[in-house]
Design an enzyme around this catalytic site. Structure first.
Site, PDB file in Angstrom:
ATOM      1  CG  ASP A  10      -1.845   1.116   1.342  1.00 11.01           C
ATOM      2  OD1 ASP A  10      -1.667   2.128   0.647  1.00 11.01           O
ATOM      3  OD2 ASP A  10      -2.793   0.985   2.129  1.00 11.01           O
ATOM      4  CG  ASP A  34      -7.030  10.795  -6.270  1.00 12.65           C
ATOM      5  OD1 ASP A  34      -6.465  11.437  -5.373  1.00 12.65           O
ATOM      6  OD2 ASP A  34      -7.682  11.328  -7.199  1.00 12.65           O
ATOM      7  CB  SER A 122      -2.424   4.979 -16.578  1.00  9.26           C
ATOM      8  OG  SER A 122      -2.408   6.379 -16.700  1.00  9.26           O
ATOM      9  CB  THR A 123      -2.234  -0.155 -14.212  1.00  5.29           C
ATOM     10  OG1 THR A 123      -2.120  -0.028 -12.784  1.00  5.29           O
ATOM     11  CG2 THR A 123      -0.919   0.158 -14.872  1.00  5.29           C
ATOM     12  CE1 TYR A 126      -8.855   8.310 -15.357  1.00 12.23           C
ATOM     13  CE2 TYR A 126      -6.611   9.128 -15.333  1.00 12.23           C
ATOM     14  CZ  TYR A 126      -7.961   9.328 -15.124  1.00 12.23           C
ATOM     15  OH  TYR A 126      -8.400  10.555 -14.681  1.00 12.23           O
TER      16      TYR A 126
END
Ligand code: APR
Length: 165
Positions: A10, A34, A122-123, A126
């Protein structure tokens, strides 16, 4: 030359100078990594993001760009927010993903940071294919002038893609 580490875990628990957030252009929070960063870091991070939006970043943060805020209650000193590209079958957006890494590193070293942790930008939401993202990310940070770069991968498949020799 930077030491590059890969860990399964994490990102919000990392003791590094900078934690990179896979944000969106609003800078006002979201889900997954996020969401975890804002939740664990506390409201100071969002407050600073709102100040950025009220100032220089009125139009939001562009894809591939990076900006720092406090890390609030996290163990890190700063969070660097960057906006990864959404995967597209129709066009090659790799340069944006490379830019995320390079610009995050530039912001971090500009602050005097000596260690930085990246998620697999992005994985998730996105939808960037993990093997491709790993290749782009590893190449983008290869020549960075910082002591430690740690990729923090949240599941085994992503870890395997990044840590592959
Ligand atoms: N630590 C490390 N990695 C994490 C954590 C965590 N606590 N939580 C999720 N991840 C992983 C996901 O499993 C994925 O591999 O981070 C990677 C990136 O996934 P997302 O967080 O979905 O980020 P991204 O694909 O770049 O999408 C960004 O999601 O949360 C919203 O506001 C964000 O709209 C933006 C979009």
């Amino acid at each position: 030359m930077a030491t590059i580490e890969y860990v399964l875990g994490d990102i919000t628990a990392q003791e590094v100078d900078v934690i990179v957030n896979a944000a969106n252009s609003s800078l006002l929070g979201g889900g997954r990594v996020d969401g975890a960063i804002h939740r664990r870091g506390g409201p100071e991070i969002l407050a600073e993001c709102r100040r950025l939006r009220a100032g220089h970043y009125g139009g939001g943060l562009r894809t591939g760009q990076a900006v720092a805020t406090t890390a609030g209650r996290l163990k890190a000193r700063w969070v660097v927010h960057t906006v990864g590209p959404v995967w597209s079958d129709a066009e090659d957006r790799s340069q944006f993903l490379e830019d995320c890494h390079r610009n995050s590193l530039a912001v971090a070293t500009g602050l005097g940071a000596t260690s930085i942790a990246f998620p697999a930008i992005s994985t998730g939401i996105y939808r960037w294919p993990v093997d491709s993202a790993a290749r782009i990310a590893r190449k983008a940070v290869r020549d960075a002038e910082i002591d430690l770069i740690r990729f923090v991968l949240f599941d085994q498949a992503t870890y395997d893609a990044f840590a592959r020799p």
